[in-house]
Write an enzyme that holds these catalytic residues in place. Structure first.
Site, PDB file in Angstrom:
ATOM      1  N   ASP A 192     -57.699-142.594 -84.863  1.00 22.02           N
ATOM      2  CA  ASP A 192     -57.569-141.270 -85.490  1.00 22.02           C
ATOM      3  C   ASP A 192     -56.234-141.052 -86.184  1.00 22.02           C
ATOM      4  OD1 ASP A 192     -60.084-140.753 -84.414  1.00 22.02           O
ATOM      5  OD2 ASP A 192     -59.226-139.947 -82.572  1.00 22.02           O
TER       6      ASP A 192
ATOM      7  N   LYS B  63     -57.079-142.970 -91.010  1.00 23.43           N
ATOM      8  CA  LYS B  63     -57.530-144.134 -91.805  1.00 23.43           C
ATOM      9  C   LYS B  63     -58.489-143.740 -92.921  1.00 23.43           C
ATOM     10  CE  LYS B  63     -58.997-145.923 -87.945  1.00 23.43           C
ATOM     11  NZ  LYS B  63     -58.411-145.012 -86.951  1.00 23.43           N
TER      12      LYS B  63
ATOM     13  N   GLY C 160     -64.815-142.139 -86.334  1.00 23.38           N
ATOM     14  CA  GLY C 160     -65.040-140.907 -87.088  1.00 23.38           C
ATOM     15  C   GLY C 160     -63.910-140.816 -88.094  1.00 23.38           C
ATOM     16  N   HIS C 161     -64.199-141.101 -89.339  1.00 24.44           N
ATOM     17  CA  HIS C 161     -63.166-141.148 -90.380  1.00 24.44           C
ATOM     18  C   HIS C 161     -63.336-139.957 -91.322  1.00 24.44           C
ATOM     19  CE1 HIS C 161     -62.573-145.769 -89.774  1.00 24.44           C
ATOM     20  NE2 HIS C 161     -62.353-145.057 -88.689  1.00 24.44           N
TER      21      HIS C 161
ATOM     22  N   GLN D  32     -60.906-147.563 -85.048  1.00 21.80           N
ATOM     23  CA  GLN D  32     -60.120-147.433 -83.818  1.00 21.80           C
ATOM     24  C   GLN D  32     -58.647-147.742 -84.125  1.00 21.80           C
ATOM     25  OE1 GLN D  32     -63.413-149.395 -83.370  1.00 21.80           O
ATOM     26  NE2 GLN D  32     -63.990-147.252 -83.384  1.00 21.80           N
TER      27      GLN D  32
HETATM   28  P1  GDP Z   1     -59.331-141.768 -88.625  1.00 29.76           P
HETATM   29  O1  GDP Z   1     -60.299-141.997 -87.517  1.00 29.76           O
HETATM   30  O2  GDP Z   1     -58.122-142.655 -88.519  1.00 29.76           O
HETATM   31  O3  GDP Z   1     -59.954-141.835 -89.981  1.00 29.76           O
HETATM   32  O4  GDP Z   1     -58.780-140.291 -88.430  1.00 29.76           O
HETATM   33  P2  GDP Z   1     -59.653-138.957 -88.095  1.00 29.76           P
HETATM   34  O5  GDP Z   1     -60.383-138.558 -89.299  1.00 29.76           O
HETATM   35  O6  GDP Z   1     -60.441-139.166 -86.850  1.00 29.76           O
HETATM   36  O7  GDP Z   1     -58.502-137.957 -87.693  1.00 29.76           O
HETATM   37  C1  GDP Z   1     -57.458-137.638 -88.558  1.00 29.76           C
HETATM   38  C2  GDP Z   1     -57.467-136.122 -88.748  1.00 29.76           C
HETATM   39  O8  GDP Z   1     -56.241-135.730 -89.361  1.00 29.76           O
HETATM   40  C3  GDP Z   1     -58.551-135.649 -89.687  1.00 29.76           C
HETATM   41  O9  GDP Z   1     -58.947-134.367 -89.303  1.00 29.76           O
HETATM   42  C4  GDP Z   1     -57.853-135.616 -91.041  1.00 29.76           C
HETATM   43  O10 GDP Z   1     -58.445-134.688 -91.931  1.00 29.76           O
HETATM   44  C5  GDP Z   1     -56.479-135.170 -90.641  1.00 29.76           C
HETATM   45  N1  GDP Z   1     -55.377-135.661 -91.488  1.00 29.76           N
HETATM   46  C6  GDP Z   1     -55.213-136.862 -92.090  1.00 29.76           C
HETATM   47  N2  GDP Z   1     -54.000-136.951 -92.677  1.00 29.76           N
HETATM   48  C7  GDP Z   1     -53.384-135.790 -92.439  1.00 29.76           C
HETATM   49  C8  GDP Z   1     -52.077-135.283 -92.760  1.00 29.76           C
HETATM   50  O11 GDP Z   1     -51.242-135.945 -93.374  1.00 29.76           O
HETATM   51  N3  GDP Z   1     -51.778-134.015 -92.330  1.00 29.76           N
HETATM   52  C9  GDP Z   1     -52.672-133.257 -91.617  1.00 29.76           C
HETATM   53  N4  GDP Z   1     -52.303-132.056 -91.229  1.00 29.76           N
HETATM   54  N5  GDP Z   1     -53.903-133.712 -91.293  1.00 29.76           N
HETATM   55  C10 GDP Z   1     -54.237-134.961 -91.687  1.00 29.76           C
HETATM   56  P1  IMO Z   2     -61.557-144.044 -85.159  1.00 26.28           P
HETATM   57  O1  IMO Z   2     -62.047-145.181 -86.014  1.00 26.28           O
HETATM   58  C1  IMO Z   2     -60.176-142.718 -81.250  1.00 26.28           C
HETATM   59  C2  IMO Z   2     -61.983-144.622 -77.758  1.00 26.28           C
HETATM   60  C3  IMO Z   2     -62.883-143.779 -76.883  1.00 26.28           C
HETATM   61  C4  IMO Z   2     -62.685-144.466 -75.539  1.00 26.28           C
HETATM   62  C5  IMO Z   2     -62.556-145.928 -75.915  1.00 26.28           C
HETATM   63  C6  IMO Z   2     -63.856-146.723 -75.816  1.00 26.28           C
HETATM   64  O2  IMO Z   2     -62.095-142.728 -85.534  1.00 26.28           O
HETATM   65  O3  IMO Z   2     -60.070-144.088 -85.035  1.00 26.28           O
HETATM   66  P2  IMO Z   2     -66.159-146.811 -77.151  1.00 26.28           P
HETATM   67  O4  IMO Z   2     -67.044-145.726 -77.658  1.00 26.28           O
HETATM   68  O5  IMO Z   2     -65.625-147.713 -78.201  1.00 26.28           O
HETATM   69  O6  IMO Z   2     -66.768-147.545 -76.005  1.00 26.28           O
HETATM   70  O7  IMO Z   2     -64.882-146.028 -76.522  1.00 26.28           O
HETATM   71  O8  IMO Z   2     -62.114-145.954 -77.266  1.00 26.28           O
HETATM   72  N1  IMO Z   2     -62.376-144.651 -79.184  1.00 26.28           N
HETATM   73  C7  IMO Z   2     -61.706-144.022 -80.153  1.00 26.28           C
HETATM   74  N2  IMO Z   2     -60.629-143.193 -80.084  1.00 26.28           N
HETATM   75  N3  IMO Z   2     -60.696-143.055 -82.462  1.00 26.28           N
HETATM   76  C8  IMO Z   2     -61.743-143.900 -82.540  1.00 26.28           C
HETATM   77  O9  IMO Z   2     -62.213-144.351 -83.714  1.00 26.28           O
HETATM   78  C9  IMO Z   2     -62.318-144.394 -81.355  1.00 26.28           C
HETATM   79  N4  IMO Z   2     -63.367-145.205 -81.070  1.00 26.28           N
HETATM   80  C10 IMO Z   2     -63.377-145.364 -79.746  1.00 26.28           C
HETATM   81  O10 IMO Z   2     -62.472-142.440 -76.858  1.00 26.28           O
HETATM   82  O11 IMO Z   2     -61.461-144.059 -74.985  1.00 26.28           O
HETATM   83 MG    MG Z   3     -61.319-140.914 -86.056  1.00 24.55          MG
END
Ligand code: GDP
Ligand code: IMO
Ligand code: MG
Length: 431
Positions: free
Chosen positions: A14, A17, A41-42, A231
């Site tokens: 998270d 990415k 979840g991207h 991840q």
């Molecule tokens: P990912 O799994 O690495 O793609 O990241 P996620 O989408 O799960 O979580 C990142 C969260 O931070 C999302 O809600 C994005 O919209 C938000 N986000 C990304 N870059 C920034 C930033 O520079 N500032 C803020 N405030 N939010 C951001």
């Molecule tokens: P993105 O790509 C954050 C965590 C889960 C759990 C562990 C194992 O959005 O960054 P799994 O479902 O793979 O068996 O879970 O890994 N986890 C993540 N945490 N971002 C993710 O993906 C994750 N995918 C799995 O919360 O602790």
């Molecule tokens: Mg994510």
């Protein structure tokens, strides 16, 4: 000869990415996912639209670009079909520019059931899995009993499926799991299975390829390829905080096995880190904050899982873990996200070392899960100003630049850019 550039998370996932891949996509011809599956979840945001992708690469909103789901990825057909539908509703026809590896493995409904059964059996030691079937599906891959995308058009697909399902049900019974009352998205396994089977027809509308040849030919033709990680490095099956990890290789090495490219064809490795740190699910997190500051990071950063909605644990940036991730991945460029979340903070802390049994170290011990780790902090004054006025990297507040410079100095890796909002337009490249 082109090389594959890599974009991956350096923390516990998270890091942002999805947003960064979307921002970088115009510089590339091909965006390829190499591991993970619907546990990811991207999030992408542009023109006031927010979109969350799980299995589909984050280049999909750029219609002229090719997107590839590599052999290292797991596909859950019903979740995939829902993702395709959600894109359609936003005017994107993914069938046009998404290619899928025939060697990518499938997540069956009973893999999801087993995920829940395994977690239940672990009791207090549960991992906090996203319950998308990741662990059990990769288990079948390694056990050589899995089903691959290329198998769904084979005459004996149904037989193979039933055989595996029976095995899964037997395992669930052994674990004393209540299969009858188990629900996936409010459906019994049988009901879900019907939808899952119907979703295979959606999957069949896509181009199935030998993605190793596909990617290597793209490189031979001089096309630019970006590998998108899911991840983060601290969730890597080998080097993460085992057993509180995911079941795939989330590091640069995973690009080679998850796409079929040789190590000599890896180019730049861009590692993403938040300006602080989060983790969702169980497992060690040395810099976790249990106080008001942790709560502020969670609220201001909207730190709720994009896949599960769970609130993310929050804390200060962890430099020993970051340095470890840079080492494992061969990071050439750092990408820092979300400093804007700390705009109002009076001070910001950076964990530079751990204190373990009275000794300072900047290495992660084997006993990462078991020993008491006391973070040793350096304190930086907050910049206490909005960032949205900055139009270039050097226009960022001096105190933020100081903090970023400290990260560069201590990791030895150059920062290429900083993201200052969820929106596509808010990225400041350093030049
Ligand atoms: P990912 O799994 O690495 O793609 O990241 P996620 O989408 O799960 O979580 C990142 C969260 O931070 C999302 O809600 C994005 O919209 C938000 N986000 C990304 N870059 C920034 C930033 O520079 N500032 C803020 N405030 N939010 C951001
Ligand atoms: P993105 O790509 C954050 C965590 C889960 C759990 C562990 C194992 O959005 O960054 P799994 O479902 O793979 O068996 O879970 O890994 N986890 C993540 N945490 N971002 C993710 O993906 C994750 N995918 C799995 O919360 O602790
Ligand atoms: Mg994510």
């Amino acid at each position: 000869m082109s090389k594959v550039d890599v974009l991956l998370g350096l923390q516990w996932g998270d890091e942002g990415k999805g947003k960064v891949v979307d921002v970088l996509t115009p510089q590339y011809d091909v965006i390829a996912r190499f591991q993970g599956g619907p546990n990811a979840g991207h999030t992408l945001e542009f023109n006031g639209i927010k979109h969350v992708l799980h299995i589909i690469p984050s280049g999909i909103f750029h219609e002229s670009k090719i997107n590839v789901i590599g052999n290292g990825v797991l596909i859950e057909p019903r979740i995939f079909a829902q993702e395709v539908q959600a894109l359609k509703e936003k005017g994107i026809d993914a069938t046009k520019n998404l290619y899928i590896s025939k060697k990518a493995h499938l997540i069956l409904p009973t893999h999801r059931m087993l995920d829940a059964a395994n977690e239940k059996a672990k009791g207090n030691a549960k991992i906090g899995s996203t319950l998308k079937g990741i662990g059990p599906a990769y288990t079948d891959k390694i056990a050589r009993t899995g089903i691959r995308v290329g198998d769904i058009t084979e005459f004996d697909f149904k037989e193979h499926y039933e055989l595996l399902k029976v095995q899964h049900l037997q395992t669930a019974h052994t674990l004393k799991f209540d299969v009858e009352s188990f629900k996936i998205d409010n459906m019994s396994v049988e009901e879900y299975e019907k939808e899952w089977m119907a979703s295979l027809e959606v999957l069949k509308q896509f181009k199935f390829v030998n993605s190793e040849y596909f990617i290597n030919k793209c490189l031979d033709e001089g096309k630019k390829v970006l590998a998108e990680g899911a991840q983060g490095s601290m969730l890597d099956i080998d080097f993460g905080s085992y057993p509180f990890v995911t079941s795939s290789s989330t590091i640069t090495a995973g690009v080679c096995s998850g796409l079929g490219v040789a190590p000599s064809r890896i180019g730049r490795v861009m590692g993403i880190t938040k300006a602080y740190c989060t983790r969702v699910g169980a497992g060690p997190f040395p810099t976790e904050l249990f106080d008001e500051t942790g709560e502020r990071l969670c609220q201001l950063g909207h730190e709720y899982g994009a896949t599960t909605g769970r609130s993310r644990r929050c804390g200060w940036i962890d430099i020993p873990a970051l340095k470890y991730a840079c080492m494992l991945n061969g990071v050439t460029d750092l990408f820092v996200t979300k400093p804007d979340v700390m705009n109002d903070f009076e001070e910001i802390k950076m964990c530079t070392h751990y204190e373990i049994c009275g000794k300072q170290t900047d290495e992660l011990p084997y006993e990462f899960n078991a020993v008491e780790i006391k973070p040793v902090y350096e304190t930086y004054p907050g910049w206490r100003q909005e960032l949205n006025g900055a139009k270039s990297y050097t226009e960022l507040p001096a105190r933020l630049l100081e903090y970023l410079y400290a990260i560069e100095k201590i990791t030895g890796v150059n920062i290429m850019a900083v993201s200052i909002s969820p929106d596509r337009k808010d990225v400041l490249f350093k030049q």
